[in-house]
Design a protein around this motif. Structure first.
Motif, short mmCIF file in Angstrom:
data_model
loop_
_atom_site.label_atom_id
_atom_site.label_comp_id
_atom_site.label_asym_id
_atom_site.label_seq_id
_atom_site.Cartn_x
_atom_site.Cartn_y
_atom_site.Cartn_z
N ARG A 290 0.93 -1.23 0.02
CA ARG A 290 0.03 0.11 -0.02
C ARG A 290 0.71 1.24 0.04
O ARG A 290 0.54 2.19 0.88
CB ARG A 290 -0.76 0.07 1.34
N MET A 291 1.78 1.21 -0.78
CA MET A 291 2.77 2.55 -1.05
C MET A 291 2.95 3.25 -2.16
O MET A 291 2.89 2.37 -3.27
CB MET A 291 4.22 1.98 -0.32
N ARG A 292 3.06 4.19 -2.49
CA ARG A 292 3.02 4.99 -3.80
C ARG A 292 4.72 4.95 -4.03
O ARG A 292 4.80 5.20 -5.42
CB ARG A 292 2.46 6.42 -3.58
N THR A 293 5.50 5.12 -3.29
CA THR A 293 6.99 4.90 -3.59
C THR A 293 7.51 3.74 -3.31
O THR A 293 7.51 3.60 -2.00
CB THR A 293 7.62 6.33 -3.17
N ASP A 479 6.22 10.06 7.77
CA ASP A 479 7.52 10.88 6.94
C ASP A 479 7.74 9.59 5.76
O ASP A 479 8.59 9.24 5.42
CB ASP A 479 8.62 10.67 7.86
N GLY A 480 6.62 9.38 5.13
CA GLY A 480 6.64 8.34 3.98
C GLY A 480 6.90 7.11 4.22
O GLY A 480 6.76 6.04 3.53
N CYS A 481 6.75 6.65 5.61
CA CYS A 481 6.70 5.24 5.98
C CYS A 481 5.80 4.68 6.66
O CYS A 481 5.02 5.45 7.23
CB CYS A 481 8.14 4.98 7.07
N TRP A 482 5.31 3.39 6.57
CA TRP A 482 4.51 2.74 7.44
C TRP A 482 5.22 2.53 8.99
O TRP A 482 6.14 2.00 8.98
CB TRP A 482 4.02 1.26 6.54
N VAL A 483 4.26 2.83 10.07
CA VAL A 483 5.09 2.78 11.33
C VAL A 483 4.16 2.19 12.17
O VAL A 483 2.89 2.47 12.14
CB VAL A 483 5.40 4.14 11.86
#
Length: 616
Positions: A290-293, A479-483
């Motif tokens: 589920r990430m765009r980058t 910050d662009g990450c899954w946490v």
């Protein structure tokens, strides 16, 4: 034993190439199985031990990298020396000849061996050769006293049948090894070799230190630093506990229709077949995460210039490729991957020590640890299409025996023409077997479909079976990450336990995402972490909570409140020291140290503060 002696050559010394410096560092710390190549080659009937030792001398004479030792930043090329050739006899009469060999490389199990290691005499020769090769590969080279070449000969009744060759990443990369093995085969057949036209490692080191070489290296570091400050620290982000021995399951996937589709994709888009496979990997990894980058680390051979194509030395390094996976179609992903790949490959020769310093600085600032979790390694050989040996199924897959590779997932490309042939390595904690099967076969199915149309990304799950990782309310985009907030909580508790000396401190509470969490009465993160500096003989309770606040730039901002007797800098450093391997955790962005926990009905924000800051 036999000895191959070389002499009368030119002794030289000078600085290391960037590739050598990187490999020497790894060679001293990484397991030898990761750093050493092994190859087992059958020999033609009539080949004598003298012919084999002469071939060894021929290789060492041609390539300075095979007679080089390493000393505190210097490489020394020997003018004379010996290569010990082990001889192992099977004890039987000369056996029937076997012409198979194992694939070259440090992980020669990437594809099934073509020879028989069963009960036949030829199979016994090959089996013993593989056993000896593994032993030689599993022993660390001494870089300052041992030249990077080991040789063993398997004989049957005194007649050579198999040769085991072992070298190391300090001497060459996979492309250099391919050059050496091709020359080895020619030397054993008595064929003359053309003079070496590629530079030797000392020549490459000199070129790297010219003004143009230094500018290229600085540009590569800027490329890496710019992306490291913004890209996700991992893609296939899941909670991972404990150490791994990196013994990974491997899925081999083959498809004739996918190879044909790659030709049509290239004609339609102008992208290379290799870029199309990389884009397919990134697109499906994006669906899974589920990430765009999606960050792909691709092994770049760094042999773009013609004079380096036959170079025998370590040139290959990682290229950092951020691939944007939007909401339109696969062609858009492919166009972005093609552009990002070209830029990344231009920036894949760098001073690894300088990059490590940059990476460590960025990690401290962002409070993350970068995971090498999606790796792409195209080992295919360009050339005309090879007629495939398999027909029938659109996609065929088979599980190979597990093998060692220090990464979370890696796609190795063996063939692109005539048949798509790839192997997917996967840590089952990130990709369980069923999901590995879906991803591996899904790459071939996506490519086959994309040969005729621009496949909408919304169709990828139904087409391939790749499904998104389930994520509950404990997961937040930061910050662009899954946490995973429980993992942040556990990280903070473990860091406090380390700082205070209480290794039994447990994570017992929750990470909270609302203002209500700041009010006393909720379970703290670490309830038994004694405050540092107290030597009273009693356990001193340190209460801690971690709060996720909305943030316009980051998405969420993590704030840690604690009563432990520590400082933001010390707590952040302790969190960072425990972060490697924790794919789903991130350090807090801000630390607040309070003298005591809030009384019931009051907020942590209302308390007097002993210290606060980012800890950076």
């Amino acid at each position: 034993m036999s000895t191959a002696r070389f002499s009368g050559l030119t002794a030289r010394q000078g600085p290391l190439t960037t590739g050598q410096a990187n490999m020497v560092r790894c060679m001293l710390t990484d397991p030898p199985e990761h750093m050493n190549y092994r190859a087992v080659r059958a020999v033609q009937p009539g080949t004598t031990l003298d012919v084999i030792t002469e071939a060894v001398v021929g290789l060492v004479t041609r390539h300075e990298s095979l007679r080089t030792t390493f000393h505190d930043g210097l490489q020394r090329v020997l003018a004379a020396g010996d290569v010990t050739v082990e001889v192992h006899d099977t004890g039987g009469p000369p056996s029937g000849h076997d012409t198979g060999d194992l694939p070259a490389g440090r992980d020669t199990g990437a594809l099934p061996a073509r020879h028989d290691t069963g009960g036949s005499p030829a199979g016994h020769d090959a089996g013993l050769a593989e056993q000896v090769a593994r032993r030689l590969q599993g022993t660390r080279f001494a870089p300052d006293t041992e030249i990077p070449l080991r040789v063993a000969v398997i004989t049957s009744g005194g007649v050579p049948r198999q040769v085991a060759l072992v070298t190391t990443h300090c001497a060459m990369d996979a492309a250099g090894l391919a050059v050496v093995l091709a020359e080895w085969d020619e030397l054993l057949l008595g064929k003359p070799l053309a003079p070496v036209t590629a530079p030797q490692p000392l020549d490459v080191a000199a070129a790297e230190r010219t003004p143009a070489g230094l500018r290229r290296a600085e540009s590569a570091l800027r490329h890496w630093e710019g992306h490291l400050r913004t890209v996700p620290r991992s893609t296939l982000t899941v909670p991972v506990d404990g150490e791994t021995d990196w013994l990974l399951p491997r899925l081999r996937v083959r498809s004739v229709p996918a190879a044909g589709a790659l030709e049509r994709i290239s004609a339609r888009t102008g992208a290379s077949p290799s870029a199309a496979v990389l884009a397919a990997l990134a697109a499906l990894a994006g669906v899974r995460a589920r990430m765009r980058t999606v960050v792909v680390l691709s092994i770049s051979a760094n042999r773009f210039r013609p004079e380096l194509r036959e170079y025998v030395g370590p040139l290959a390094q990682d290229a950092l490729i951020p691939v944007e996976v939007g909401e339109t179609g696969f062609d858009a992903v492919l166009r972005g991957a093609r552009s990002a790949t070209m830029s990344a490959y231009r920036s894949s020769r760098f001073d690894s020590a300088a990059l490590i310093r940059i990476m460590e600085g960025v990690q401290r600032e962002r409070g993350i640890f970068f995971a090498r979790d999606v790796v792409f390694n195209d080992m295919s050989v360009p050339g005309p299409a090879v007629r495939a040996g398999r027909t029938g199924e659109d996609v065929h897959s088979v599980w190979l025996p597990p093998a060692v590779l220090p990464t979370r997932t890696s796609l190795w490309v063996h063939r692109l023409h005539g048949e798509l042939d790839v192997t997917l390595w996967a840590d089952p904690r990130c990709l369980p077997r069923d999901d590995t099967l879906a991803l591996g076969e899904g790459i071939a199915r996506l490519i086959a479909e994309a040969g005729d149309r621009d496949v909408p990304l919304a169709e990828l799950t139904s087409l391939t079976g790749v499904v998104p990782v389930p994520r509950d309310d404990g997961w937040l985009p930061i910050d662009g990450c899954w946490v995973h907030l429980p993992e942040v909580e556990r990280l903070t508790a473990d860091a406090l336990a380390r700082l205070t000396g209480d290794e039994t401190a447990l994570t017992t509470g929750k990470a909270f995402t609302t203002e209500r969490a700041l009010t006393a009465g909720h379970a703290p993160v670490a309830e038994r972490a004694p405050a540092a500096g107290k030597a009273t003989g009693k356990a001193v309770t340190a209460e801690t909570i971690v709060v996720a606040e909305a943030d316009e730039r980051l998405g969420h901002r993590l704030v840690c409140f604690t009563t432990a007797r520590t400082t933001p800098r010390a707590l952040h450093a302790a969190c960072m020291s425990l972060l490697p391997g924790r794919m789903s955790a991130m350090t807090p962005h801000h630390y607040v140290v309070c003298a005591s926990a809030p009384p019931p009905g009051t907020s942590w924000r209302d308390l007097p503060r002993v210290a606060e800051g980012s800890g950076r």
